[in-house]
Design a protein around this motif. Structure first.
Motif, short mmCIF file in Angstrom:
data_model
loop_
_atom_site.label_atom_id
_atom_site.label_comp_id
_atom_site.label_asym_id
_atom_site.label_seq_id
_atom_site.Cartn_x
_atom_site.Cartn_y
_atom_site.Cartn_z
N HIS A 11 0.81 -1.22 0.00
CA HIS A 11 0.00 0.00 0.00
C HIS A 11 0.84 1.28 0.00
O HIS A 11 0.31 2.37 -0.20
CB HIS A 11 -0.94 0.02 1.21
CG HIS A 11 -1.93 -1.09 1.21
ND1 HIS A 11 -2.86 -1.27 0.21
CD2 HIS A 11 -2.14 -2.09 2.09
CE1 HIS A 11 -3.59 -2.33 0.47
NE2 HIS A 11 -3.17 -2.85 1.62
N THR A 14 0.61 3.62 -3.03
CA THR A 14 -0.65 4.36 -3.03
C THR A 14 -0.55 5.57 -2.11
O THR A 14 -1.03 6.66 -2.44
CB THR A 14 -1.82 3.45 -2.59
OG1 THR A 14 -1.86 2.31 -3.44
CG2 THR A 14 -3.14 4.18 -2.63
N LEU A 15 0.08 5.38 -0.96
CA LEU A 15 0.29 6.49 -0.04
C LEU A 15 1.17 7.57 -0.68
O LEU A 15 0.88 8.76 -0.56
CB LEU A 15 0.93 5.99 1.26
CG LEU A 15 1.29 7.05 2.29
CD1 LEU A 15 0.05 7.78 2.78
CD2 LEU A 15 2.03 6.45 3.45
N ALA A 17 1.42 8.23 -3.84
CA ALA A 17 0.61 8.90 -4.85
C ALA A 17 -0.30 9.93 -4.19
O ALA A 17 -0.50 11.03 -4.72
CB ALA A 17 -0.22 7.89 -5.64
N TYR A 18 -0.85 9.60 -3.02
CA TYR A 18 -1.68 10.54 -2.28
C TYR A 18 -0.85 11.74 -1.83
O TYR A 18 -1.27 12.89 -1.98
CB TYR A 18 -2.32 9.84 -1.09
CG TYR A 18 -3.00 10.79 -0.13
CD1 TYR A 18 -4.25 11.32 -0.43
CD2 TYR A 18 -2.39 11.17 1.05
CE1 TYR A 18 -4.88 12.20 0.43
CE2 TYR A 18 -3.01 12.06 1.92
CZ TYR A 18 -4.25 12.57 1.61
OH TYR A 18 -4.85 13.45 2.46
N LEU A 19 0.32 11.47 -1.26
CA LEU A 19 1.17 12.55 -0.75
C LEU A 19 1.63 13.48 -1.86
O LEU A 19 1.84 14.67 -1.63
CB LEU A 19 2.38 11.96 -0.03
CG LEU A 19 2.11 11.23 1.28
CD1 LEU A 19 3.40 10.61 1.82
CD2 LEU A 19 1.49 12.15 2.32
N GLU A 20 1.77 12.95 -3.06
CA GLU A 20 2.23 13.77 -4.18
C GLU A 20 1.27 14.93 -4.45
O GLU A 20 1.69 15.99 -4.90
CB GLU A 20 2.37 12.90 -5.43
CG GLU A 20 3.03 13.58 -6.58
CD GLU A 20 3.30 12.62 -7.73
OE1 GLU A 20 4.16 12.96 -8.56
OE2 GLU A 20 2.65 11.57 -7.82
N GLY A 21 0.01 14.73 -4.15
CA GLY A 21 -0.99 15.78 -4.38
C GLY A 21 -1.06 16.83 -3.29
O GLY A 21 -1.80 17.80 -3.42
N LEU A 22 -0.30 16.68 -2.22
CA LEU A 22 -0.33 17.66 -1.14
C LEU A 22 0.20 19.00 -1.62
O LEU A 22 1.15 19.06 -2.40
CB LEU A 22 0.50 17.19 0.05
CG LEU A 22 -0.03 16.01 0.85
CD1 LEU A 22 0.94 15.67 1.97
CD2 LEU A 22 -1.40 16.29 1.42
#
Length: 68
Positions: A11, A14-15, A17-22
């Motif tokens: 996972h 996926t984390l 990828a999420y952090l990249e949008g911060l």
């Protein structure tokens, strides 16, 4: 997020990828916390042979590279 028991290896991408949008303060705070975690790991001797600490160092580096 750096502990593979809490966020399994499958996972972690996926984390990331999420952090990249911060953006903004959330991104800055995440970088600050990652840098503090790296310093704590260095002080704990993460350069040794403990695989758990080495895994955490690797994850912290990935987060810092992504957000810096």
């Amino acid at each position: 997020m750096y502990d593979s028991d809490k966020v399994p290896d499958e996972h972690f991408p996926t984390l990331l990828a999420y952090l990249e949008g911060l953006k903004g303060q959330a991104r800055e705070l995440t970088v600050q916390k990652a840098e503090a975690r790296m310093q704590a790991l260095d002080a704990a001797g993460a350069g040794g042979s403990d695989p758990l600490l080495l895994g955490q160092v690797q994850r912290v580096r990935q987060v810092l590279q992504l957000l810096s």
